[in-house]
Design a protein around this motif. Structure first.
Motif, PDB file in Angstrom:
ATOM      1  N   GLU A 198       0.809  -1.208   0.000  1.00  0.00           N
ATOM      2  CA  GLU A 198       0.000   0.000   0.000  1.00  0.00           C
ATOM      3  C   GLU A 198       0.849   1.268   0.000  1.00  0.00           C
ATOM      4  O   GLU A 198       0.485   2.266  -0.624  1.00  0.00           O
ATOM      5  N   GLU A 199       1.994   1.256   0.680  1.00  0.00           N
ATOM      6  CA  GLU A 199       2.801   2.475   0.775  1.00  0.00           C
ATOM      7  C   GLU A 199       3.360   2.881  -0.584  1.00  0.00           C
ATOM      8  O   GLU A 199       3.688   4.056  -0.785  1.00  0.00           O
ATOM      9  N   PHE A 200       3.480   1.953  -1.527  1.00  0.00           N
ATOM     10  CA  PHE A 200       3.998   2.272  -2.848  1.00  0.00           C
ATOM     11  C   PHE A 200       2.888   2.442  -3.888  1.00  0.00           C
ATOM     12  O   PHE A 200       3.188   2.711  -5.058  1.00  0.00           O
ATOM     13  N   MET A 201       1.618   2.269  -3.502  1.00  0.00           N
ATOM     14  CA  MET A 201       0.521   2.296  -4.482  1.00  0.00           C
ATOM     15  C   MET A 201      -0.315   3.572  -4.380  1.00  0.00           C
ATOM     16  O   MET A 201      -1.317   3.701  -5.084  1.00  0.00           O
ATOM     17  N   THR A 202       0.090   4.498  -3.550  1.00  0.00           N
ATOM     18  CA  THR A 202      -0.751   5.680  -3.321  1.00  0.00           C
ATOM     19  C   THR A 202      -0.845   6.565  -4.565  1.00  0.00           C
ATOM     20  O   THR A 202      -1.864   7.206  -4.791  1.00  0.00           O
ATOM     21  N   CYS A 203       0.214   6.607  -5.357  1.00  0.00           N
ATOM     22  CA  CYS A 203       0.226   7.474  -6.547  1.00  0.00           C
ATOM     23  C   CYS A 203      -0.086   6.722  -7.827  1.00  0.00           C
ATOM     24  O   CYS A 203       0.018   7.297  -8.915  1.00  0.00           O
ATOM     25  N   ASN A 204      -0.453   5.455  -7.748  1.00  0.00           N
ATOM     26  CA  ASN A 204      -0.726   4.671  -8.949  1.00  0.00           C
ATOM     27  C   ASN A 204      -2.103   4.997  -9.506  1.00  0.00           C
ATOM     28  O   ASN A 204      -3.028   5.385  -8.784  1.00  0.00           O
ATOM     29  N   THR A 205      -2.240   4.815 -10.818  1.00  0.00           N
ATOM     30  CA  THR A 205      -3.545   4.879 -11.458  1.00  0.00           C
ATOM     31  C   THR A 205      -4.254   3.534 -11.271  1.00  0.00           C
ATOM     32  O   THR A 205      -3.614   2.527 -10.934  1.00  0.00           O
ATOM     33  N   PRO A 206      -5.571   3.486 -11.444  1.00  0.00           N
ATOM     34  CA  PRO A 206      -6.261   2.186 -11.322  1.00  0.00           C
ATOM     35  C   PRO A 206      -5.688   1.133 -12.253  1.00  0.00           C
ATOM     36  O   PRO A 206      -5.592  -0.035 -11.897  1.00  0.00           O
ATOM     37  N   ARG A 207      -5.302   1.563 -13.458  1.00  0.00           N
ATOM     38  CA  ARG A 207      -4.729   0.596 -14.390  1.00  0.00           C
ATOM     39  C   ARG A 207      -3.389   0.068 -13.874  1.00  0.00           C
ATOM     40  O   ARG A 207      -3.081  -1.116 -14.003  1.00  0.00           O
ATOM     41  N   GLN A 208      -2.574   0.952 -13.291  1.00  0.00           N
ATOM     42  CA  GLN A 208      -1.289   0.512 -12.739  1.00  0.00           C
ATOM     43  C   GLN A 208      -1.474  -0.424 -11.552  1.00  0.00           C
ATOM     44  O   GLN A 208      -0.695  -1.349 -11.359  1.00  0.00           O
ATOM     45  N   ASN A 209      -2.511  -0.183 -10.756  1.00  0.00           N
ATOM     46  CA  ASN A 209      -2.784  -1.092  -9.637  1.00  0.00           C
ATOM     47  C   ASN A 209      -3.166  -2.478 -10.128  1.00  0.00           C
ATOM     48  O   ASN A 209      -2.901  -3.481  -9.470  1.00  0.00           O
ATOM     49  N   LYS A 210      -3.843  -2.538 -11.295  1.00  0.00           N
ATOM     50  CA  LYS A 210      -4.173  -3.855 -11.858  1.00  0.00           C
ATOM     51  C   LYS A 210      -2.926  -4.607 -12.297  1.00  0.00           C
ATOM     52  O   LYS A 210      -2.928  -5.835 -12.358  1.00  0.00           O
ATOM     53  N   ASN A 211      -1.860  -3.835 -12.650  1.00  0.00           N
ATOM     54  CA  ASN A 211      -0.646  -4.469 -13.160  1.00  0.00           C
ATOM     55  C   ASN A 211       0.295  -4.937 -12.061  1.00  0.00           C
ATOM     56  O   ASN A 211       1.430  -5.320 -12.345  1.00  0.00           O
ATOM     57  N   CYS A 212      -0.108  -4.867 -10.808  1.00  0.00           N
ATOM     58  CA  CYS A 212       0.767  -5.277  -9.708  1.00  0.00           C
ATOM     59  C   CYS A 212       1.054  -6.782  -9.771  1.00  0.00           C
ATOM     60  O   CYS A 212       0.265  -7.561 -10.324  1.00  0.00           O
ATOM     61  N   LEU A 213       2.179  -7.164  -9.193  1.00  0.00           N
ATOM     62  CA  LEU A 213       2.550  -8.577  -9.151  1.00  0.00           C
ATOM     63  C   LEU A 213       1.543  -9.349  -8.303  1.00  0.00           C
ATOM     64  O   LEU A 213       1.084  -8.871  -7.258  1.00  0.00           O
ATOM     65  N   LYS A 214       1.199 -10.548  -8.730  1.00  0.00           N
ATOM     66  CA  LYS A 214       0.105 -11.318  -8.109  1.00  0.00           C
ATOM     67  C   LYS A 214       0.586 -12.430  -7.177  1.00  0.00           C
ATOM     68  O   LYS A 214      -0.065 -12.737  -6.188  1.00  0.00           O
ATOM     69  N   HIS A 215       1.701 -13.030  -7.503  1.00  0.00           N
ATOM     70  CA  HIS A 215       2.035 -14.297  -6.843  1.00  0.00           C
ATOM     71  C   HIS A 215       3.302 -14.261  -5.982  1.00  0.00           C
ATOM     72  O   HIS A 215       3.445 -15.099  -5.102  1.00  0.00           O
ATOM     73  N   PHE A 216       4.220 -13.336  -6.233  1.00  0.00           N
ATOM     74  CA  PHE A 216       5.520 -13.422  -5.578  1.00  0.00           C
ATOM     75  C   PHE A 216       5.861 -12.112  -4.878  1.00  0.00           C
ATOM     76  O   PHE A 216       5.481 -11.035  -5.331  1.00  0.00           O
ATOM     77  N   ASP A 217       6.609 -12.236  -3.796  1.00  0.00           N
ATOM     78  CA  ASP A 217       7.126 -11.098  -3.051  1.00  0.00           C
ATOM     79  C   ASP A 217       8.621 -10.972  -3.353  1.00  0.00           C
ATOM     80  O   ASP A 217       9.404 -11.858  -3.036  1.00  0.00           O
ATOM     81  N   LEU A 218       8.993  -9.859  -3.987  1.00  0.00           N
ATOM     82  CA  LEU A 218      10.373  -9.663  -4.432  1.00  0.00           C
ATOM     83  C   LEU A 218      11.127  -8.684  -3.538  1.00  0.00           C
ATOM     84  O   LEU A 218      12.029  -7.973  -3.997  1.00  0.00           O
ATOM     85  N   SER A 219      10.787  -8.632  -2.260  1.00  0.00           N
ATOM     86  CA  SER A 219      11.444  -7.683  -1.356  1.00  0.00           C
ATOM     87  C   SER A 219      12.932  -8.012  -1.197  1.00  0.00           C
ATOM     88  O   SER A 219      13.761  -7.112  -1.048  1.00  0.00           O
ATOM     89  N   GLU A 220      13.292  -9.306  -1.209  1.00  0.00           N
ATOM     90  CA  GLU A 220      14.714  -9.659  -1.099  1.00  0.00           C
ATOM     91  C   GLU A 220      15.496  -9.155  -2.298  1.00  0.00           C
ATOM     92  O   GLU A 220      16.607  -8.636  -2.159  1.00  0.00           O
ATOM     93  N   TYR A 221      14.919  -9.312  -3.478  1.00  0.00           N
ATOM     94  CA  TYR A 221      15.596  -8.816  -4.673  1.00  0.00           C
ATOM     95  C   TYR A 221      15.663  -7.295  -4.680  1.00  0.00           C
ATOM     96  O   TYR A 221      16.612  -6.724  -5.219  1.00  0.00           O
ATOM     97  N   ARG A 222      14.669  -6.642  -4.080  1.00  0.00           N
ATOM     98  CA  ARG A 222      14.721  -5.188  -3.978  1.00  0.00           C
ATOM     99  C   ARG A 222      15.931  -4.757  -3.139  1.00  0.00           C
ATOM    100  O   ARG A 222      16.609  -3.781  -3.458  1.00  0.00           O
ATOM    101  N   GLN A 223      16.188  -5.496  -2.056  1.00  0.00           N
ATOM    102  CA  GLN A 223      17.342  -5.171  -1.220  1.00  0.00           C
ATOM    103  C   GLN A 223      18.652  -5.382  -1.978  1.00  0.00           C
ATOM    104  O   GLN A 223      19.580  -4.577  -1.881  1.00  0.00           O
ATOM    105  N   ILE A 224      18.712  -6.477  -2.751  1.00  0.00           N
ATOM    106  CA  ILE A 224      19.920  -6.737  -3.544  1.00  0.00           C
ATOM    107  C   ILE A 224      20.135  -5.633  -4.569  1.00  0.00           C
ATOM    108  O   ILE A 224      21.250  -5.135  -4.749  1.00  0.00           O
ATOM    109  N   LEU A 225      19.053  -5.208  -5.237  1.00  0.00           N
ATOM    110  CA  LEU A 225      19.166  -4.137  -6.218  1.00  0.00           C
ATOM    111  C   LEU A 225      19.547  -2.818  -5.562  1.00  0.00           C
ATOM    112  O   LEU A 225      20.298  -2.019  -6.139  1.00  0.00           O
TER     113      LEU A 225
END
Length: 1735
Positions: free
Chosen positions: A1455-1482
């Protein structure tokens, strides 16, 4: 030059030289020079015309970095320059040509940190202030550039700081040449210093840490110029200090460290005490040095021993030797008469000495008091007096310490050895300077001899450098007369010289010091001018050295030169069981230096070989050989000189004793260098420097010449008439002494003249302004005064009446004028009103006429509209009639279609029955074949079991045979035993006749036992035979059971594996069914709403058609052929009928399509429910079977990996989802396409026909899928039948078969229905095609074709897993930033990568997603590593990594990253996986790229900072150049090759534009700019601290100007919010400090209040370094500096001079969502990603 107002130096008793000003011009022949001293005293100084007092340099030249920059080069100028720098500026280093003069400050200074080392690293020697690091850097640079060995010669008096200077040079090399290995060679090299200082340094009256030996350390480098090792050579250790110290002196430090640690447990066995208890450590009376902790130093010494790899055992051996020396010094020797002495065997210290060295105590006691004299005839033992015994004891102590010192140095060299090959080396020579004391002995003679040799080498080197400089500049070379000290060296070392005579005297058995001195008198007095005999002494001689005359006392010369120890004492030490002591005194000691075998030294005359051991080499000859070897080494290297000066004897900080300093300057060769330089052309200016400094003396005509070199030549020829006073070189102008001072005088005169002119003009203007102001004030005063006077004169009775009359006349006159004006205004207002009212009336009239005409037009228009409305009604009636007729025809068509449908149903039912019959027949055949196959398998299994049973029977029979054989063996053994017993019985009967009867009884008993045993064995055999039969029967029974269980298990294994898989997937299928049902309801609702909308829109379309289309118009546009095709009667109503019919067909098509989908969904739901029931039933059976046999279930659970039914169910679910999506897409497309006008309707109908074709294809594909599914179900039925054969319940098998039959029949019926529907569709499509053909042709002529809508994308990139490497290669590794940033959105590669991530997430494939993320991160790491120095590539991938990271956050679903998204962008969110570990690596990877980017930017801009910010003169006309000396600034060579402020700004702009083009976020860009500005400020400020020539008012103006350029750049780029300006605040305050007035207390207070960003150390450094450029500026007085320092004492800041240029601000990556929609992103063809597909 000795004119009025010039200043000269005159001798002074205390200060050596004092300054005086000439008060009267000196004329040739005058005997007195009229001068005024600085205290105001007038003096008539007597002079000789040939020796006038030396002139004083202008103040502008005082305090220069290089003494050779002084115009007048002489002793007082050098002394005064050093004093000003040392006392006022607190600068301890000064250049004197090639020499670095270092004055000991007796205070710790913050100028030796690592930041200072890095600041001097890579700089040219003249670019920074003089420093020991600058000399070290010059040596290191020349070694690397020329591949030639270097030497740094550090010399000076005791206490001048030689050891510290040598230590700092070694530390510099260790820091700048860090080796890549883990051997820590640099630390080991540095660790050798504390050890050698402990065993070779001592406190003297002049120095608390005086080196009592010479040391030459070679630091070895490899081909990459990294330290690999070192080697040390020592010279002339002062051994006499071990046994004797003067007042207030100490022995070597190691003894006191050892005594301070005596109470430690590890030193208890040494039996030491305090230093006051031992004779060798208390002689000087002072055992403690203030501020020195001997105990702590001992710990440090032990640590350095360990760092060099010298373990505890070695250390303890060394300490035992040292303790033994101390105990030896306490051995008491008693006198026995006048010629004898003795030592008590009970002497405690003697016992400890012998115990420590493991030698015999009695022998040592004897031979310390006796000596052995060996002659050719006999050996005589002679007792020694007490004094001789003391000398023997002390000689032994000195010998032991000397060997120990050499041994420690040898072990240090071994620890610093290196396995590889030495490429080059830098030698650091720390050697004693010239010494002269009240009493000078053999040690001082050797020291001064060494300094003579070094001075000779120095003179030759200076002469050589001067000659090379002249030849390089093409200056005519003239021979320079310089002091050659070769005669002194010959006096000492030549044939029959002092040393040779000394060695000759030492060879004589009865040689004495007096005899040797007499030989010197005879050979050199009155024969050699350099040797003298003192007038009042017969025990001394005087040698005239290059520095001064030195008187040497001959007492002790022979003893010290011999350095002998009685042979018997050495033999005792050789026999020691202490290995270290015994090794010291072997006959062939190992050489301690690897250089001793490489160079052969030849003496002045052939040396006679010693005939025996007694005739060894003397100390003098050894020292001469080692000195010659040193000179060979130095001559083979490039030398660099450091002369250390001791400023005072009291060791007071920054106190300057002119007498002592002058003595040392004369002794160390500095004045000789000055003298050589002064004889030729000491002042040297480059043409650019000369032009910049003296352009004020040039005329406009001269400045118009383009060639600056020619300008300089022209100006000099005009200013200096004597051309011998200067020479023009290639790049420099050479001046003789005094010429620069003359030019400075001309320049100051010109400036003074200009100042006078400016002052004249300004003062004149001020006086004129003052005069004009006074005149204006006087005029005003006169005006008021005259007015008042006139009033007073004019006030009378007549004037009052006249005034009253005038006022009355004015009153009436003014009233008349006002009334007249009012009348005029009234007339004008009435006239304006009249004209206005007329205009309004006329306008109203015209409007009435226009309205009348409009009424007439309306009448005719309304009539026309009424007629038209009637015509429309009539047309509407006709249309209603047409529609009624169309409905009638439609009814007939529908009836006909119903009849056709009935016939088709009959045909299909007959066909279905036929199909069922054929299916049952085929099924029976298959069952029959399967039963036959099963029968065969059962027969094969039975046959196999028979073979196994026969084999087992054979094995049992073999076992039986083996038992029988064992039985036979046992019987044989029994027979043998009976025979043996019989034999024994016979023997017994013969031997014991009396016991025969008894034996008979026993034999009978044994026979009975034997029979019983035999019977037992036979019974056991019978039992075994019975057991064998039982086993056979049990075997056959078990075989039968095993056969049945195997059959059951095989069947259950297969069935249970499938059923378990099915049971696991049932909840998922149920969820999917529920989801499909909800989706079906939604689709139905949507279809109904769309149907209603379509009906309404179709009704509107028909109305519009009725209203807008004119039949006549349409008829006119149709050709005759078209009319005939439309209707045979040629009427137009048929077209309308066809259109109505098309719309109805479309509605019916939607309805039928909906019904079809509903039926399909219901059928699939029924199918799934049916399968779920079957699965539940099978699960029930499975549970029953599972309860029967737990072992089988465990075995079956292992085989649950196969799945045969679930893939089909998955396929069905996916097909349902695809059908649902197709249905939604079709409905949406049809809704959009029916929103247009009538021409668009025809096109849409044509499009729908195409859609029906595609739908037909999908139906056909669905039919094929159903057929495949039917076949698959048949296969599953066969498998289930095969499983059921293994089961015992026939009823269950029948039920399953019946259900399978029902399912197959249902599927066939569905297939038939689908085929019928497809046929119906085909017929409807053909009709619609025939009816619309004509309309399409007509409408195409009327209106343009409307293009079809584009596809709708969902923001994914479809790829295959094997394409990952191609994606990374094309999108990351091979991508060039310059080809991407043009016309591309920022972070395009990052968005494409994220679209691929979305696709993997959409597929719910964890392996695919993980693999793609890993290869992406590895690819970015690889491209960053390969282009680690490419700024564009780094900024490009920093930007893309940042965008990729933000995309992962934006579409993460948090939710903290979706406040500025459009409804269409919210539909495009990832459905199945949590990539927080990869975010830290990046994030970590982005930080790493950012730091590398900063490093690249710093490396690119760093060479520009100092030239651009400090050296470049951005303000034209404000020159900051001053005369420089031998060390020229590198930036002054050519102004075309230097960097300017523009270069820095261009580089910054390049960085900024590149980062902007690559789409770097503005916040990151601001952080990068802030880091760059901090680097610019820090490097500039650090360089300012280390460059005294830059600390001037004008340079402060230049710096302020350059800072303003940087601020303007920030403003131009809109980067004010980056806080980059604040990082320049210390530099800005430093520039302000250079410009501000620095005289009064208020100035000091203002400095303290304003300079808040500078530390106290930095402020004081700038004030001390402040250097005036012109005579109009004044130096900062020491008292003012002390005031500022006192005011700043309360400030709590870090006492650090240099700023840390490596400091990095913390970087933050703000989250900024991407505004770009993923659906709109397209992949350019240049990316070569054609294998990716947008989804």
């Amino acid at each position: 030059m000795h004119a009025q107002y010039n200043r000269v130096w005159i001798p002074h008793n205390e200060e050596v030289w004092q300054s005086a000003e000439i008060t009267k011009n000196y004329k040739a022949g005058d005997r007195f020079l009229h001068v005024r001293l600085e205290d105001g005293t007038e003096l008539n100084y007597p002079v000789h015309p040939a020796a006038l007092p030396p002139l004083r340099n202008p103040d502008i030249l005082v305090g220069e970095n290089d003494l050779t920059a002084l115009s007048y080069l002489h002793e007082p100028a050098v002394l005064h320059n050093l004093k000003v720098r040392f006392v006022e500026s607190k600068l301890i280093y000064t250049y004197s040509g090639i020499i670095l003069v270092a004055i000991n400050p007796y205070k710790q200074l913050p100028i030796y940190g690592d930041a200072i080392i890095h600041a001097y690293s890579g700089q040219n020697m003249g670019d920074m202030d003089p420093h020991i690091f600058a000399v070290a850097e010059e040596a290191y640079k020349q070694m690397a550039r020329n591949n030639k060995n270097q030497s740094i010669i550090v010399s000076g008096e005791s206490g001048a700081g030689k050891t510290v200077s040598a230590r700092y040079t070694m530390r510099y090399f260790a820091t700048v040449s860090q080796s890549s290995s883990n051997a820590h060679v640099e630390d080991k090299v540095l660790a050798s210093n504390p050890i050698t200082e402990a065993v070779g340094n001592a406190k003297t009256t002049r120095n608390d840490n005086s080196s009592r030996f010479g040391k030459y350390t070679e630091i070895s480098f490899d081909q990459s110029y990294q330290i690999i090792g070192a080697n040390m050579r020592t010279y002339l250790l002062e051994k006499s200090r071990v046994v004797f110290q003067s007042e207030n002196e100490r022995n070597y430090h190691i003894f006191y460290q050892l005594c301070a640690s005596a109470t430690q447990p590890e030193f208890k066995h040494l039996k030491l005490g305090s230093a006051e208890e031992f004779n060798y450590t208390r002689m000087g009376g002072s055992t403690i040095i203030g501020g020195v902790d001997d105990r702590a130093n001992m710990v440090e010494t032990q640590k350095t021993f360990a760092l060099l790899g010298l373990n505890g055992d070695f250390q303890m051996d060394v300490f035992k030797m040292l303790a033994a020396i101390l105990h030896l010094g306490n051995v008491e020797i008693a006198a026995v008469g006048d010629e004898r002495s003795s030592i008590s065997l009970e002497d405690k210290h003697l016992s400890i000495f012998c115990e420590l060295l493991d030698i015999k105590c009695d022998k040592m006691a004897q031979w310390l008091c006796h000596r052995k004299i060996i002659t050719t005839a006999e050996t005589v033992i002679k007792p020694m007096t007490r004094a001789q015994a003391f000398n023997a004891r002390d000689a032994l102590a000195k010998k032991i310490y000397s060997h120990l010192f050499d041994f420690i140095v040898e072990r240090i060299n071994q620890a610093l050895q290196f396995p590889g090959k030495q490429h080059t080396f830098i030698g650091v020579l720390d050697i004693y300077g010239f010494e002269t004391f009240d009493v000078n002995s053999f040690e001082q003679f050797c020291i001064n001899y060494a300094n003579e040799k070094l001075q000779q080498q120095f003179n030759m080197h200076v002469f050589k450098l001067e000659q090379e400089e002249y030849m390089k500049e093409d200056i005519p070379w003239t021979l320079i007369d310089f002091y050659d000290n070769q005669p002194v060296i010959d006096l000492i070392e030549a044939k029959m010289g002092i040393l040779e005579l000394l060695d000759e005297e030492c060879l004589l058995p009865h040689g004495t010091d007096e005899n040797w001195l007499q030989k010197l008198y005879n050979n050199f007095v009155n024969k050699n001018a350099l040797f003298e005999k003192p007038r009042m002494s017969n025990t001394s001689f005087i040698v005239q050295h290059f520095a001064d005359k030195v008187e040497y006392k001959c007492e002790g010369f022979l003893e010290k030169n011999r350095d002998t120890v009685h042979e018997v004492l050495l033999e005792i030490l050789k026999d020691s069981k202490f290995h270290l002591c015994a090794n010291f005194f072997q006959d062939n000691p190992v050489s301690i230096s690897p250089f001793s075998s490489t160079v052969n030294i030849k003496s002045a005359r052939p040396v006679v070989k010693a005939p025996n051991k007694q005739l060894r080499l003397t100390v003098g000859s050894k020292f001469r050989s080692s000195l010659s070897l040193l000179m060979v080494t130095l001559n083979a290297t490039t030398p660099h000189y450091v002369r250390c000066i001791k400023p005072n004897d009291e060791k007071l900080p920054f106190e300057f004793d002119s007498k002592r300093v002058t003595q040392q300057l004369r002794a160390c060769g500095v004045l000789e260098t000055i003298r050589i330089s002064a004889q030729s052309y000491p002042s040297r200016w480059t043409y650019i420097e000369f032009f910049s400094r003296y352009s004020i003396l040039m005329t406009q005509q001269e400045l118009s010449i383009n060639d600056k070199k020619q300008i300089c030549k022209t100006v000099l020829q005009r200013l200096i008439q004597d051309h011998n006073q200067y020479q023009f070189g290639r790049t420099k102008i050479f001046f003789r002494a005094g010429q620069v001072a003359y030019l400075e005088k001309l320049r100051s005169d010109r400036l003074r003249q200009a100042c006078v002119t400016i002052q004249k003009r300004v003062r004149g203007w001020l006086q004129r302004e003052k005069f004009l102001h006074a005149r204006r004030a006087a005029t005003v005063l006169q005006q008021y005064f005259r007015g008042q006077r006139t009033l007073r004169q004019a006030i009378t009775a007549r004037t009052l009446k006249q005034t009253w009359a005038a006022i009355t006349i004015q009153k009436y006159c003014r009233g008349y004028l006002v009334r007249r004006l009012c009348q005029l205004i009234c007339v004008a207002a009435v006239t304006i009103q009249a004209y206005t009212r007329g205009f309004l009336a006329r306008k109203k009239y015209r409007k009435m006429l226009e309205e009348h005409k409009a009424v007439i037009i309306q009448k005719y228009a309304r009539a026309w509209l009424a007629r038209r409305r009637f015509q429309n009604i009539r047309r509407f009636v006709l249309n209603i009639q047409l529609s009624y007729r169309v409905q009638q025809l439609q009814k007939k068509i529908e009836e006909q279609s119903r009849e056709n449908h009935g016939l088709l149903e009959r045909l299909t039912s007959q066909a279905s029955t036929h199909m069922n019959d054929t299916d049952t027949i085929q099924k029976l055949k298959l069952d029959l074949e399967k039963l036959t196959v099963q029968k065969r398998t059962y027969e094969e299994k039975e046959k196999k079991y028979k073979e196994d049973s026969e084999q087992k029977i054979l094995t049992l029979e073999n076992w039986n045979k083996e038992l029988q054989e064992q039985k036979e063996i046992l019987e044989i053994k029994l027979q043998e035993k009976t025979e043996e017993m019989k034999e024994k019985m016979d023997d017994l009967t013969k031997q014991l006749f009396n016991d025969v009867q008894k034996e008979e009884n026993q034999r009978m008993i044994l026979e009975k036992n034997f029979q019983n045993q035999k019977q037992d064995y036979e019974k056991e055999i019978e039992l075994l035979k019975g057991e064998i039969k039982i086993l056979k029967e049990e075997k056959t029974r078990l075989q039968h059971q095993i056969q049945q269980e195997i059959v059951i298990q095989d069947g259950l294994k297969m069935e249970v594996g499938q059923l378990e898989k099915q049971a696991q997937k049932i909840p998922e299928l149920q969820k999917e069914i529920e989801l499909l049902q909800t989706q079906k309801l939604d689709v139905e609702k949507q279809a109904q709403s769309q149907k209603r909308e379509l009906r309404e829109k179709m009704s509107e379309v028909t109305k519009q058609l009725l209203e807008s289309y004119d039949f006549e118009d349409v008829r006119s546009r149709l050709s005759t052929e078209d009319l005939e095709h439309l209707n045979e009667d040629g009427e137009l109503w048929f077209a309308y009928e066809g259109l109505k019919k098309a719309t109805r067909v479309l509605e019916s098509h939607f309805q039928s399509q909906k019904e079809i989908y509903e039926k399909e969904i219901e059928g699939l739901n029924f199918k799934v429910e049916h399968l779920s029931q079957d699965i539940n039933h099978l699960q029930k059976l499975f549970r029953e079977e599972n309860d029967i046999n737990d072992g089988i279930r465990l075995e079956v659970s292992r085989l649950t990996s196969e799945n045969l039914v679930i893939p089909d169910l998955k396929q069905q679910v996916l097909e349902l989802e695809n059908q649902k999506l197709d249905l939604e897409n079709r409905l949406q497309e049809q809704t959009v396409k029916l929103k247009g006008k009538v021409p668009e309707v025809s096109n849409r109908l044509h499009y729908e026909l195409e859609g029906d074709r595609t739908q037909r294809r999908t139906y056909e594909a669905q039919n094929e899928v159903d057929i495949k599914e039917h076949k698959g179900l048949k296969v599953t039925a066969q498998e289930i039948e095969g499983l059921s054969n293994g089961l015992l319940q026939d009823k269950i098998q029948d039920e399953v078969q019946s259900k399978i039959k029902q399912e197959t029949t249902r599927l066939t019926v569905e297939n038939m229905d689908l085929e019928e529907k497809l046929d119906m569709k085909d017929r409807i499509i053909k009709k619609l095609e025939d009816q619309i053909k004509t309309l399409t042709r007509t409408i195409e002529k009327a209106e343009a074709h409307v293009p079809t809508l584009s596809k709708e994308y969902i923001g994914m990139m479809e790829y295959k897993k094997e394409d990952e490497e191609r994606i990374i290669q094309n999108l990351i590794l091979d991508l060039k930033p310059r080809g991407v940033v043009v016309n591309m959105i920022p972070g395009l590669p990052a968005h494409i990568l994220f679209m691929c991530v979305r696709y993997a997430d959409y597929l719910n494939d964890a392996d695919m997603l993980k693999s793609f993320m890993n290869v992406t991160i590895d690819g970015i790491k690889q491209v960053v590593k390969e282009h680690s120095e490419d700024f564009e590539m780094l900024s490009f991938w920093l930007s893309n990594t940042y965008y990729f990271l933000n995309c992962l956050k934006q579409y993460s679903g948090e939710e903290e990253f979706m406040t500025c998204n459009t409804p269409r962008q919210n539909k495009n969110c990832l459905k199945h996986f949590d990539l927080s570990e990869y975010r830290q690596i990046l994030s970590d990877l982005a930080i790493r790229i950012y730091h590398q980017l900063i490093l690249v930017m710093e490396n690119n801009i760093q060479p520009m900072i100092v030239p651009g910010m400090l050296e470049y003169e951005s303000l034209q006309g404000i020159s900051g150049l001053k005369p420089t000396g031998f060390r020229k600034r590198s930036s002054s060579r050519d102004d075309t090759d230097t960097y300017t402020m523009t270069s820095i700004l261009q580089q910054l702009s390049y960085f900024y534009s590149t980062m902007c083009q690559n789409g770097l976020d503005s916040e990151l860009l601001k952080q990068a700019v802030k880091q760059l500005f901090f680097l610019i400020g820090a490097i500039t400020l650090n360089s300012l601290f280390l460059r005294k020539d830059m600390c001037s008012c004008r340079k402060g103006m230049q710096i302020r100007c350059n800072i303003s350029y940087l601020e303007e750049w920030l403003k131009d780029k809109n980067l004010q919010s980056s806080n980059a300006k604040e990082t320049l605040e210390p530099l800005s305050q430093a520039a302000w400090l250079l410009q501000v007035k620095k005289i009064t207390d208020d100035d000091a207070k203002e400095i303290c209040e304003h300079c808040t960003s500078l530390s106290t150390v930095q402020i004081v450094k700038i004030l001390n370094s402040y250097t005036p450029i012109d005579d109009f500026e004044k130096r900062v007085t020491p008292s003012f500096v002390r005031k500022v320092q006192a005011m700043l004492n309360n400030r709590e800041d870090v006492p650090q001079l240099m700023l840390d240029t490596k400091y990095l601000f913390q970087v933050t990556f703000p989250f900024i969502p991407s505004p770009h929609a993923l659906e709109m992103i397209q992949v350019p063809s240049s990316f070569k990603l054609g294998f990716l597909t947008r989804v």
